[in-house]
Design a protein around this motif. Structure first.
Motif, PDB file in Angstrom:
ATOM      1  N   GLU A 160       0.816  -1.220   0.000  1.00 40.67           N
ATOM      2  CA  GLU A 160       0.000   0.000   0.000  1.00 40.67           C
ATOM      3  C   GLU A 160       0.848   1.268   0.000  1.00 40.67           C
ATOM      4  O   GLU A 160       0.384   2.329  -0.437  1.00 40.67           O
ATOM      5  CB  GLU A 160      -0.932   0.003   1.211  1.00 40.67           C
ATOM      6  CG  GLU A 160      -0.258   0.154   2.571  1.00 40.67           C
ATOM      7  CD  GLU A 160       0.240  -1.161   3.138  1.00 40.67           C
ATOM      8  OE1 GLU A 160       0.668  -1.169   4.320  1.00 40.67           O
ATOM      9  OE2 GLU A 160       0.199  -2.176   2.403  1.00 40.67           O
ATOM     10  N   LEU A 163       1.067   3.411  -3.210  1.00 41.74           N
ATOM     11  CA  LEU A 163      -0.010   4.268  -3.713  1.00 41.74           C
ATOM     12  C   LEU A 163       0.414   5.732  -3.725  1.00 41.74           C
ATOM     13  O   LEU A 163      -0.093   6.531  -4.526  1.00 41.74           O
ATOM     14  CB  LEU A 163      -1.269   4.093  -2.850  1.00 41.74           C
ATOM     15  CG  LEU A 163      -2.106   2.842  -3.126  1.00 41.74           C
ATOM     16  CD1 LEU A 163      -3.126   2.625  -2.016  1.00 41.74           C
ATOM     17  CD2 LEU A 163      -2.806   2.955  -4.484  1.00 41.74           C
ATOM     18  N   ASP A 164       1.355   6.095  -2.840  1.00 38.07           N
ATOM     19  CA  ASP A 164       1.810   7.490  -2.762  1.00 38.07           C
ATOM     20  C   ASP A 164       2.798   7.838  -3.871  1.00 38.07           C
ATOM     21  O   ASP A 164       3.203   9.000  -3.990  1.00 38.07           O
ATOM     22  CB  ASP A 164       2.468   7.749  -1.402  1.00 38.07           C
ATOM     23  CG  ASP A 164       1.473   7.608  -0.254  1.00 38.07           C
ATOM     24  OD1 ASP A 164       0.274   7.817  -0.498  1.00 38.07           O
ATOM     25  OD2 ASP A 164       1.901   7.270   0.869  1.00 38.07           O
ATOM     26  N   GLN A 179      -2.640   1.124 -10.153  1.00 39.49           N
ATOM     27  CA  GLN A 179      -3.475   1.709  -9.103  1.00 39.49           C
ATOM     28  C   GLN A 179      -4.605   0.763  -8.710  1.00 39.49           C
ATOM     29  O   GLN A 179      -4.888   0.566  -7.525  1.00 39.49           O
ATOM     30  CB  GLN A 179      -4.045   3.051  -9.569  1.00 39.49           C
ATOM     31  CG  GLN A 179      -4.927   3.723  -8.513  1.00 39.49           C
ATOM     32  CD  GLN A 179      -5.376   5.118  -8.930  1.00 39.49           C
ATOM     33  OE1 GLN A 179      -4.884   5.665  -9.924  1.00 39.49           O
ATOM     34  NE2 GLN A 179      -6.311   5.702  -8.202  1.00 39.49           N
ATOM     35  N   ALA A 180      -5.257   0.163  -9.700  1.00 28.13           N
ATOM     36  CA  ALA A 180      -6.362  -0.760  -9.396  1.00 28.13           C
ATOM     37  C   ALA A 180      -5.869  -1.957  -8.594  1.00 28.13           C
ATOM     38  O   ALA A 180      -6.537  -2.414  -7.655  1.00 28.13           O
ATOM     39  CB  ALA A 180      -7.021  -1.220 -10.694  1.00 28.13           C
ATOM     40  N   LEU A 182      -3.213  -2.066  -6.569  1.00 29.95           N
ATOM     41  CA  LEU A 182      -2.850  -1.648  -5.213  1.00 29.95           C
ATOM     42  C   LEU A 182      -4.087  -1.334  -4.375  1.00 29.95           C
ATOM     43  O   LEU A 182      -4.121  -1.626  -3.169  1.00 29.95           O
ATOM     44  CB  LEU A 182      -1.922  -0.437  -5.281  1.00 29.95           C
ATOM     45  CG  LEU A 182      -0.542  -0.701  -5.910  1.00 29.95           C
ATOM     46  CD1 LEU A 182       0.280   0.584  -5.947  1.00 29.95           C
ATOM     47  CD2 LEU A 182       0.207  -1.786  -5.147  1.00 29.95           C
ATOM     48  N   GLU A 183      -5.098  -0.757  -4.987  1.00 27.31           N
ATOM     49  CA  GLU A 183      -6.325  -0.476  -4.227  1.00 27.31           C
ATOM     50  C   GLU A 183      -7.014  -1.766  -3.825  1.00 27.31           C
ATOM     51  O   GLU A 183      -7.553  -1.876  -2.718  1.00 27.31           O
ATOM     52  CB  GLU A 183      -7.245   0.419  -5.063  1.00 27.31           C
ATOM     53  CG  GLU A 183      -6.742   1.851  -5.160  1.00 27.31           C
ATOM     54  CD  GLU A 183      -7.587   2.714  -6.075  1.00 27.31           C
ATOM     55  OE1 GLU A 183      -8.442   2.150  -6.817  1.00 27.31           O
ATOM     56  OE2 GLU A 183      -7.398   3.954  -6.086  1.00 27.31           O
ATOM     57  N   ARG A 184      -7.015  -2.757  -4.720  1.00 34.24           N
ATOM     58  CA  ARG A 184      -7.584  -4.060  -4.340  1.00 34.24           C
ATOM     59  C   ARG A 184      -6.771  -4.693  -3.218  1.00 34.24           C
ATOM     60  O   ARG A 184      -7.333  -5.332  -2.327  1.00 34.24           O
ATOM     61  CB  ARG A 184      -7.647  -4.983  -5.554  1.00 34.24           C
ATOM     62  CG  ARG A 184      -8.157  -6.386  -5.207  1.00 34.24           C
ATOM     63  CD  ARG A 184      -8.430  -7.241  -6.430  1.00 34.24           C
ATOM     64  NE  ARG A 184      -8.678  -8.630  -6.060  1.00 34.24           N
ATOM     65  CZ  ARG A 184      -9.837  -9.100  -5.603  1.00 34.24           C
ATOM     66  NH1 ARG A 184     -10.868  -8.273  -5.454  1.00 34.24           N
ATOM     67  NH2 ARG A 184      -9.978 -10.366  -5.286  1.00 34.24           N
ATOM     68  N   VAL A 186      -5.284  -3.159  -0.809  1.00 32.06           N
ATOM     69  CA  VAL A 186      -5.671  -2.511   0.435  1.00 32.06           C
ATOM     70  C   VAL A 186      -7.053  -2.968   0.903  1.00 32.06           C
ATOM     71  O   VAL A 186      -7.265  -3.290   2.080  1.00 32.06           O
ATOM     72  CB  VAL A 186      -5.641  -0.974   0.266  1.00 32.06           C
ATOM     73  CG1 VAL A 186      -6.234  -0.287   1.505  1.00 32.06           C
ATOM     74  CG2 VAL A 186      -4.214  -0.505   0.023  1.00 32.06           C
ATOM     75  N   GLN A 187      -7.999  -3.064  -0.012  1.00 31.70           N
ATOM     76  CA  GLN A 187      -9.387  -3.332   0.346  1.00 31.70           C
ATOM     77  C   GLN A 187      -9.681  -4.807   0.589  1.00 31.70           C
ATOM     78  O   GLN A 187     -10.487  -5.153   1.451  1.00 31.70           O
ATOM     79  CB  GLN A 187     -10.315  -2.797  -0.754  1.00 31.70           C
ATOM     80  CG  GLN A 187     -10.227  -1.289  -0.949  1.00 31.70           C
ATOM     81  CD  GLN A 187     -10.790  -0.840  -2.277  1.00 31.70           C
ATOM     82  OE1 GLN A 187     -11.412  -1.615  -3.002  1.00 31.70           O
ATOM     83  NE2 GLN A 187     -10.559   0.428  -2.626  1.00 31.70           N
ATOM     84  N   THR A 281       0.272  -8.127  -7.560  1.00 29.03           N
ATOM     85  CA  THR A 281       0.747  -7.072  -6.659  1.00 29.03           C
ATOM     86  C   THR A 281       2.260  -6.929  -6.749  1.00 29.03           C
ATOM     87  O   THR A 281       2.799  -5.826  -6.717  1.00 29.03           O
ATOM     88  CB  THR A 281       0.318  -7.369  -5.221  1.00 29.03           C
ATOM     89  OG1 THR A 281      -1.106  -7.491  -5.159  1.00 29.03           O
ATOM     90  CG2 THR A 281       0.755  -6.253  -4.279  1.00 29.03           C
TER      91      THR A 281
END
Length: 1008
Positions: A160, A163-164, A179-180, A182-184, A186-187, A281
């Motif tokens: 995560e 993402l920055d 981005q998609a 990395l967001e998955r 995290v979630q 990832t």
């Protein structure tokens, strides 16, 4: 770097090697991200890896690398990792100066080609990497170090943080994909990781850190500098991400690696569920790291290594159905691909009696016409070349001609309506080729009814895609809460217009109608019905066709719909499986103590004829070891007898039936008096176990005598009298009630062929066993022996052996048994039974294997006196022994032996074969002994005819070459595993004999 600087650096390296390690040699620079690495070629030919670590680096991380190699040298010295070599002063780390202050470390060199540059990469390469990492992670479970407990940006477990840094990725498409992912992470992924095992992992088994040997197996793992304490599954994710680069089938590469890892170091189901996400990832992290570092140090070429590969492979993985890949990963680990599928099927089977018909509820017992569109079927041939209208006409005509209510269509691989190119592309590599559901052909407008209560879950009209018309999924729940769906395709668009997602439907409710051909791409009007336990995220776009190669996964996703239909015809497609899959499933579902013939190159046998076995490719293999199918594989007379009786009656032997008595009379007529009472059982093991009970009931004694290295069956009572088993691997040794007599081996035993009294002399050891019993106040109940000693090495006992042995046992009140399970029914050629060649009449004879030509049946034949002693009030009953089908099969076998003169054939061909091999013995000294009677033959191989040193390895080579190069199946036997055993079906021919002799000649000539 200018020439003068290079000379200076070279001189400094030479001085370093000499001062610290006493070495002289050349140093070749190697790539590295943080360290200076050199390949050292010493003057004595030895090679080393010299690493110069930056002195301003993290000391704990360097200490960690030193500590882990020391740990592995202690707990896993077999692993192919470098070993640290101390300096002359005894230190592992030594101060050095080169482009600033350094810490020098010398390691052993690992031979091999980098994975990234190897040409010999195969699925076996991936498997060897998986096994290595599994063993490595087991060894690292007991390792801990402060250097591993760090916040490290290459740790997928903290992906995560990247993402920055997405802005560093210049390409907008690439940035969006990363981005998609990395967001998955995290979630979805990281919360699920919380329950997975954590430990120290290598964390960098990339394609520049893995070495392969010339055969493509992993020969080394480099660079422990990226080690971190993280979730164990991340080890596999990293390895998979790089192993699949350039692979023809990336998912297959992942599966090979995962399966091998799991065999060594079992994964948990949650880990299998997360792996595919974590592989992607890792790619996302790699892209982010490279983008940042390239901006910071654009002149470092190492940072560009693999980046083009990473983006290309990530795009390939993005095109895969992630859920389907995960189900395949679960399957590779031996987990149920769809965890809920079994519960769903149990609910369906338990409630099937209450389901409503899909079509025409008024028809309680519908008449159906089955269409078989699998390969080479009549229906498949009939529609070949027809357009959709022609197929419609054909189907309608066939339903009408059969007077059926509707038609049922089955589709196998690569045939029928579903070979359309429209069905390509379910995965990146395999074409979808096998129907998952069933098609019910009925007129357009026919009402479709819900088989059980459900809710409208998903709807899709693919008129603009492939023209298949509306597809609907109803959602259902089992009593344990497991969700599943039923899929309905090729519906009428108008009939679906009023349906709404969430709408409840009652059992039997009509909710749609079949569509016209014109609104379903021209296909013949039908309902495509399919069970679905996991819609793979596709919802109503769910696949209707799967991949035969991965059928176990697809069948879990879409189980056999027969349970819902309840028709009197089979609706499921049968899919033949690959040899690799069968081996894997045997290891998982069948006890591993059951071996597989020719284990390195197993055969998948689908047919048999005469002396031949036939594999799935249609290749015919000459079978020279199958004495079970005595009169020939699939003999037509035996097959017909079984089919005819099975169609009339099969029940137990308590009912009167002509065949049973006729068979008993025919069988006992072939044996000498007073052997005239039969007991029928199912296997040779059962027969020998019953013989022990008979003997104990008659004699009142318990002790048994057996011949060394004999085998008499797999039941506990028979393992006790089988030295081949109880003295072998896993055996518990000789039981107290068993006495072992000397193996009467006239080739390499104490008494040889040249001794005319060898038989009587070997029998004296039987007398010694009887005497030893007597000293303990005991007597023998039964003496076990074969007419020819099979596991003893296909040995023909010296003349007079059984006569003398029987007399010693009988003098002490014991009985004598002839085990004819291997050699009976005329195989010896001169007689029907092998014991007859020794001029004896046993008290009990046991029969099996050839008795039913492959059908499971066996018999015990004894005297009336012994049988009467067993009738002590306890009934002996065998559910299947002596059933009418077995009796008819037994009679057919006797008929064939008689009518085809098989005893004579065995005698003549046995002599031809042994004479031929004895002729070869004149050319090849490795042939030490040729022995046997009829078609029960042993060829003993020795390296020296004087010392009789066994040639077991050579025999293994010969058996392999005879199979691979000549299609002839053989096997080994004997205490020293150096006897080629020959016992083919009695349908073996003179041509087969010459084929074998010619092949053996060529193979012996090629012996290394």
């Amino acid at each position: 770097m200018n020439d003068q600087h290079a000379l200076t650096e070279s001189a400094r390296l030479a001085a370093l090697l000499a001062a610290h390690y006493g070495l002289q040699g050349d140093c070749e620079p190697l790539p590295g991200e943080h360290d200076l690495n050199y390949r050292v070629r010493a003057g004595d030919g030895q090679q080393y890896l010299l690493k110069l670590h930056a002195a301003d680096g993290e000391p704990q991380v360097l200490a960690m690398q030193v500590a882990v190699l020391e740990h592995l040298a202690r707990v896993a010295p077999h692993l192919p990792v470098s070993r640290q070599l101390p300096s002359q002063q005894g230190g592992i780390l030594n101060a050095a100066e080169l482009r600033g202050p350094r810490q020098a470390r010398l390691l052993s060199w690992l031979d091999g080609t980098l994975w990234a540059k190897a040409q010999a990469r195969t699925a076996a390469s991936s498997a060897s990497l998986g096994r290595l990492l599994g063993e490595l992670d087991l060894a690292l479970q007991s390792f801990g170090h402060a250097g591993c407990r760090r916040a490290y940006d290459w740790d997928i477990g903290r992906a995560e943080v990247h993402l920055d840094h997405l802005a560093a990725i210049d390409d907008a498409d690439k940035r969006g994909v990363v981005q998609a992912i990395l967001e998955r992470f995290v979630q979805v992924v990281k919360p699920a990781l919380a329950g997975c095992p954590r430990q120290v992992i290598h964390n960098d088994a990339n394609d520049y850190n893995v070495l392969l040997d010339e055969q493509g197996a992993v020969s080394g793992l480099l660079d422990f500098g990226d080690m971190v304490e993280s979730w164990r599954i991340n080890e596999l994710a990293v390895a998979c991400a790089y192993a699949l680069i350039g692979a023809d089938d990336p998912v297959a590469t992942i599966l090979a690696l995962v399966e091998a890892y799991h065999e060594v170091n079992p994964l948990q189901p949650d880990e299998a569920e997360l792996l595919f996400d974590l592989i992607k990832t890792r790619y996302a992290v790699s892209i982010c790291m490279a983008a940042r570092q390239i901006r910071e140090t654009p002149d470092n070429p190492y940072l560009l290594v693999s980046q083009a590969d990473v983006w290309r492979e990530l795009q390939r993985l993005e095109r895969e159905n992630s859920r389907l890949v995960t189900l395949r990963i679960r399957d590779a680990c031996g987990f149920a691909p769809v965890p809920e599928a079994a519960a769903v099927m149990r609910w369906l089977e338990r409630n099937a009696h209450d389901f409503a018909p899909l079509l025409r509820p008024a028809v309680t017992a519908p008449r159906v016409r089955v269409f078989d569109f699998s390969a080479a079927s009549s229906d498949s041939r009939a529609i070949e070349g027809l357009d959709c209208a022609g197929m419609q006409t054909y189907i309608e005509a066939q339903i009408a001609a059969a007077g059926a209510d509707f038609g049922v269509g089955r589709y196998g691989e690569r045939r029928g309506l579903y070979s359309s190119a429209a069905y390509a592309g379910a995965t990146a590599q395999q074409r979808r080729d096998t129907h998952l559901g069933v098609d019910l052909f009925a007129p357009a407008g026919e009402a479709v009814h819900a088989p059980f209560a459900g809710v409208v879950a998903f709807f899709h009209d693919d008129a603009e895609d492939q023209g298949f018309g509306p597809t609907l999924l109803l959602e259902h729940r089992s009593d344990c809460g497991a969700r599943f769906w039923t899929l309905y395709g090729h519906l009428s668009r108008a009939s679906c217009a009023t349906l709404r997602v969430g709408q409840a439907l009652a059992r039997g409710e009509a909710f749609a109608r079949l569509g016209e051909r014109t609104e379903n791409g021209g296909w013949p009007t039908h309902l495509h019905f399919q069970l679905v336990t996991d819609h793979l995220g596709l919802q109503a776009r769910m696949y209707g066709v799967g991949v035969a190669q991965h059928w176990q996964v697809w069948r879990a996703v879409s189980p056999d719909p027969s349970v819902v239909l309840g028709l009197h015809v089979p609706c499921a497609v049968k899919v033949e499986r690959s040899k690799d899959w069968l081996v894997r499933q045997r290891h998982r579902r069948i006890g591993r103590s059951l071996s597989i013939a020719y284990g390195r190159e197993p055969l998948k046998i689908v047919g048999g004829e005469g002396a031949y076995l036939i594999d799935e490719q249609g290749k015919r293999w000459l079978d020279m070891v199958n004495n079970v199918c005595h009169v020939g594989h699939c003999h037509p007379r035996v097959v017909q007898a079984a089919q005819a009786q099975q169609a009339r009656l099969n029940t137990n032997a308590r009912y009167l039936h002509d065949s049973l008595v006729e068979y008993a009379e025919r069988l006992t007529a072939l044996l000498p008096e007073p052997l005239n009472v039969c007991f029928f059982v199912n296997s040779g093991s059962e027969a020998n176990d019953l013989a022990i009970r008979l003997a104990r009931a008659y004699t009142g004694q318990r002790d048994l005598i057996t011949v060394d290295h004999a085998y008499h069956g797999h039941l506990s009572s028979l393992i006790d009298v089988s030295p081949y088993k109880f003295n072998g691997q896993g055996g518990a040794g000789k039981p107290e009630h068993v006495w072992v007599s000397e193996l009467p081996d006239p080739y390499r035993g104490r008494f040889r062929y040249s001794d005319p009294e060898a038989g009587a002399k070997y029998a004296e050891d039987v007398a010694r066993q009887v005497a030893a019993m007597a000293e303990r106040g005991r007597k023998p109940a039964l003496f076990f022996s074969e007419g020819i000693l099979g596991t003893g090495g296909q040995l023909v006992a010296p003349p007079g052996y059984l006569q003398a042995a029987y007399s010693h046992v009988r003098a002490a009140g014991g009985l004598c048994l002839a085990d004819e399970v291997q050699v009976g029914f005329g195989r010896v050629g001169s007689h029907m039974w092998a014991f007859e060649t020794q001029g004896v009449v046993p008290d009990i004879v046991t029969l099996g294997k050839p008795i039913g030509n492959g059908h499971p049946m066996a018999a015990v034949i004894t005297t009336a006196e012994i049988a009467n002693a067993f009738a002590n009030g306890m009934e002996y009953f065998n559910t299947f022994g002596g059933n009418p089908v077995s009796a008819e099969i037994g009679l057919a076998v006797l008929d064939v032996i008689r009518d085809e003169r098989l005893m004579h054939r065995c005698a003549v061909l046995g002599e031809q074969l042994m004479a031929g091999v004895r002729g070869l013995a004149q050319k090849y000294p490795i042939i030490g002994d040729v022995r046997g009677i009829g078609l029960f033959i042993g060829i003993e191989l020795v390296r020296d005819r004087q010392t009789l040193e066994p040639a077991a390895a050579e025999l293994e080579f010969i058996i392999g070459e005879m199979k691979r190069e000549h299609g002839i199946l053989l096997s080994s036997e004997g205490p020293l595993h150096n006897v080629m055993k020959i016992k083919p079906p009695a349908s073996f021919s003179a041509q087969n004999c010459e084929q074998f002799l010619a092949a053996l000649d060529r193979v012996l000539a090629s012996l290394p």
